[in-house]
Scaffold this active site. Structure first.
Site, PDB file in Angstrom:
ATOM      1  N   GLU A   7      18.763  75.534  54.235  1.00 28.07           N
ATOM      2  CA  GLU A   7      18.674  77.149  53.876  1.00 28.07           C
ATOM      3  C   GLU A   7      17.602  77.357  52.822  1.00 28.07           C
ATOM      4  OE1 GLU A   7      21.936  79.633  51.402  1.00 28.07           O
ATOM      5  OE2 GLU A   7      22.578  77.628  51.869  1.00 28.07           O
ATOM      6  N   ASP A   8      17.291  76.513  51.869  1.00 25.10           N
ATOM      7  CA  ASP A   8      16.625  76.847  50.864  1.00 25.10           C
ATOM      8  C   ASP A   8      15.186  76.627  50.696  1.00 25.10           C
ATOM      9  OD1 ASP A   8      19.035  78.120  49.666  1.00 25.10           O
ATOM     10  OD2 ASP A   8      19.287  76.410  48.365  1.00 25.10           O
TER      11      ASP A   8
END
Length: 704
Positions: free
Chosen positions: A76-77
């Protein structure tokens, strides 16, 4: 590497050195991926995944779960692909990481929809591998522990989600320790003032409470020691959240709210065997008087999440209420850690009761997923299962079915099997015929009566409580609506073809039309016609180019569609004019699909002769089946017993009365408005004729 040292020491207590080495590789990968990223508190981001891994390590989770926990945010990051994870750490670890990752790439119409879709994905990933939700719970637990660095509004939003979703999931999986911490942290963040007031009140009331708790503990321990029963007694204080929950339950019951709650003292007795649990119960009931109706045996009948214990409430010294839980050491470990005890206390290939229950629940989740339309409906259904206040019902064979409080025989039928629910027509509760909407209570024996060809009633949705029952009924209605649409579409298309049946049309022509319209099959085309999404004359022209589709007077307009009264959900009878067989009628396509039938003299369809594109000519079949609602108005003199006589006459004619309204015109007369179900105009005329014979009747008319 200093951050990894503490975690490494934890892992070395139960993992092989080669597995610890694999975890260390994943830590280095996550650390490098998150390099330069900071949390809201200003700490390096890598501190969060390490903390999550430590929570899971305290439960002795396997090394793949710890690796996934360390890397749970890299997709996600950090723009790390799943393929990269597969290549470096294998398919299992990559699957766990992907299961925990959020759906940030998809754009949703609202925050609620996004949260619901994230939740749905987590639940479905959990069905594939239970470890996904354990990582997610540990992730949420650490986020709650470090919530103070966020804005107050964000704290409240996350706390609300934690109390409503994550704490109940932990409870459903039998993980009491994590559930209670999530609830306490969520309560403190969502209602900081209430939490502070309760904590201060507890401190003030704590004065002599310690002495009372210590005295009761000593009394119980002495009694058990005298009987040579090996057990440990612990007194416990209620948490602020549990006090708050009990206060909410007391609201409106004229109780001295806080004092009533604080007068209840809690104790836990742990022993080595199940047999000793019942021996201890007997000794406690001899030592202090039991409160009637406050004993529960969760050892013989465990809770849905696998929890086992004996619960009893006693009248202690000075009239104080004492709540006692009695369980074995193993039961206590299972109660604290639930499915996580699979890793903590597993020996060989044993699977604990909490895990068996969790797997059953996950199978139900899979069925819910298949039958729900969207994520919001899915999360609504799952929430029903997350807040069970169970009742235990017996089958005629003596098997026990667990259901949420408020469940009905229909819920019971679906809990046995979907087919039993779909075909149930009646029920017996303790041998007596009972309504399907009856609320079941603990210990009842329920027998379901089924019939071949029976179908779920849409009205059941108004009283069923379980998500399985609700979802299966909705699924059936959705399919039933499609079947009705296909049947209606077939009739409309055959009408547009001038009476030619579809069975007589060459299959090659039908296949060509399916291909031209880019539909999967011909039933899909028929359903769209029935739902009013496609014009029947257009498809008719594709099947047979000789069909005239231009102008207002094409040949098919002269042949009205025959209404049988058995068309099901696709035909709706307008409530403004209540058409019944024998009335001249006209049909219009509804916005939701299907037909609405009106009487031709209805004001709402006054322009039907001038707007042939909006209306469909229809007529009744000769032999119409079913009952049709109509409004009957009876003007009467205001005399004693008038209403009873008229309703009795209508009932004697075999007519169902759906509703009665009384309009008092003046002191001398009343207007009785009946909504009744009749077969046709002749049936209605007979009823009107008989009502007119009463001398107190002034006027009888059908409302137009």
């Amino acid at each position: 590497m200093y951050l990894f040292i503490g975690l490494k020491e934890q892992l070395q207590t139960y993992l092989d050195p080669s597995q610890v080495q694999e975890v260390e590789k994943s830590y280095i990968f996550a650390r490098d991926a998150h390099a330069g990223q900071l949390r809201s508190s200003g700490d390096p981001y890598i501190t969060h995944p390490v903390a999550v891994a430590k929570i899971l390590a305290s439960l002795h989770l396997d090394y793949q779960t710890i690796m996934a926990a360390l890397m749970h945010d890299v997709i996600e990051d950090c723009e790390v692909s799943r393929e990269t994870l597969v290549e470096k750490f294998g398919e299992r670890v990559a699957g766990l990481v992907e299961g925990v990752s959020k759906l940030t790439q998809i754009k949703f119409r609202s925050r609620e929809e996004a949260q619901a879709e994230n939740f749905r994905k987590m639940m479905m990933a959990m069905v594939e591998d239970l470890r996904v939700v354990l990582i997610k719970l540990a992730d949420r637990l650490h986020n709650m522990r470090t919530l103070g660095s966020l804005r107050p509004d964000k704290q409240r939003r996350i706390a609300k989600e934690t109390i409503e979703i994550y704490a109940p999931i932990a409870n459903r999986l039998g993980m009491y320790a994590i559930r209670s911490e999530l609830e306490e942290l969520g309560f403190a963040a969502k209602y900081p003032m209430r939490c502070r007031v309760i904590r201060d009140s507890v401190k003030k009331a704590r004065g002599n409470r310690k002495e009372i708790v210590s005295s009761i503990c000593n009394n119980i321990q002495s009694r058990l020691d005298a009987e040579y029963i090996d057990a440990e007694v612990i007194g416990r204080e209620k948490s602020p959240f549990s006090i708050y929950q009990k206060m909410l339950d007391k609201v409106g019951k004229k109780a001295q709210v806080f004092d009533d709650i604080m007068d209840v003292y809690g104790f836990r007795v742990t022993t080595d065997t199940e047999d000793n649990c019942y021996r201890i119960l007997g000794q406690l009931h001899n030592l202090y008087r039991p409160v009637p109706g406050r004993f529960k045996d969760y050892i013989a009948i465990p809770k849905t999440n696998g929890y086992q214990s004996l619960h009893t409430t006693l009248k202690g010294p000075h009239g104080l209420h004492i709540e006692v839980q009695i369980r074995t050491t193993t039961m206590d470990q299972m109660a604290e850690n639930g499915v996580a005890a699979h890793w903590l206390y597993k020996s060989g290939n044993d699977i604990n009761r909490a895990e068996i229950r969790a797997r059953e629940w996950m199978r139900n989740l899979l069925e819910l997923q298949k039958n729900t339309r969207d994520s919001l409906e899915f999360i609504e259904s799952v929430k029903v299962d997350l807040f069970p206040d169970e009742v235990y019902i017996f089958t005629p064979n003596g098997n026990i079915i667990e259901l949420p409080k408020g469940a009905t025989p229909v819920d019971f039928a679906y809990a046995i099997h979907t087919d039993v629910g779909n075909s149930c027509i009646a029920s017996k509760v303790d041998g007596k015929i009972s309504a399907l909407s009856t609320e079941l209570t603990n210990g009842r024996t329920v027998e379901i009566i089924t019939a071949p060809g029976a179908k779920p009633n849409p009205g059941w949705l108004s009283f069923v409580t379980t998500s399985k029952a609700r979802t299966n009924i909705r699924h059936f209605i959705k399919n039933l609506r499609r079947d009705d649409a296909i049947n209606l579409g077939r009739r409309l298309l055959e009408k547009a073809l001038g009476g030619v049946t579809l069975d007589s049309i060459d299959k090659a022509i039908i296949d060509r039309v399916i291909k031209e319209t880019r539909r999967e099959n011909f039933e899909e085309i028929l359903a769209e016609i029935g739902l009013g999404q496609t014009a029947s004359v257009i498809i008719a022209h594709r099947l047979d180019p000789k069909v005239d589709t231009g102008g207002e007077k094409h040949s098919t307009q002269d042949r009205p569609l025959a209404i049988k009264g058995t068309e099901g959900m696709m035909i709706e009878y307008a409530k403004c004019c209540h058409p019944i067989p024998g009335d001249p009628i006209v049909g219009t396509i509804s916005t939701s699909g299907g037909f609405i039938l009106h009487r031709q003299d209805c004001n709402n369809v006054a322009n039907h002769r001038d707007q042939l594109d909006k209306y469909v000519p229809v007529q009744w079949e000769k032999d119409v089946e079913g009952e049709f609602r109509v409004e009957l108005r009876v003007g009467v003199l205001n005399q004693h017993g008038v209403l009873a006589k008229v309703t009795s006459l209508i009932a004697d004619e075999g007519v169902n009365i759906a509703n009665i309204e009384i309009d008092a015109h003046d002191g001398a007369t009343n207007l009785l408005c009946f909504l009744i179900d009749v077969k046709n105009r002749l049936h209605l005329a007979n009823i009107i004729r008989k009502i007119r014979l009463y001398d107190f009747v002034i006027k009888v008319s059908r409302h137009r």
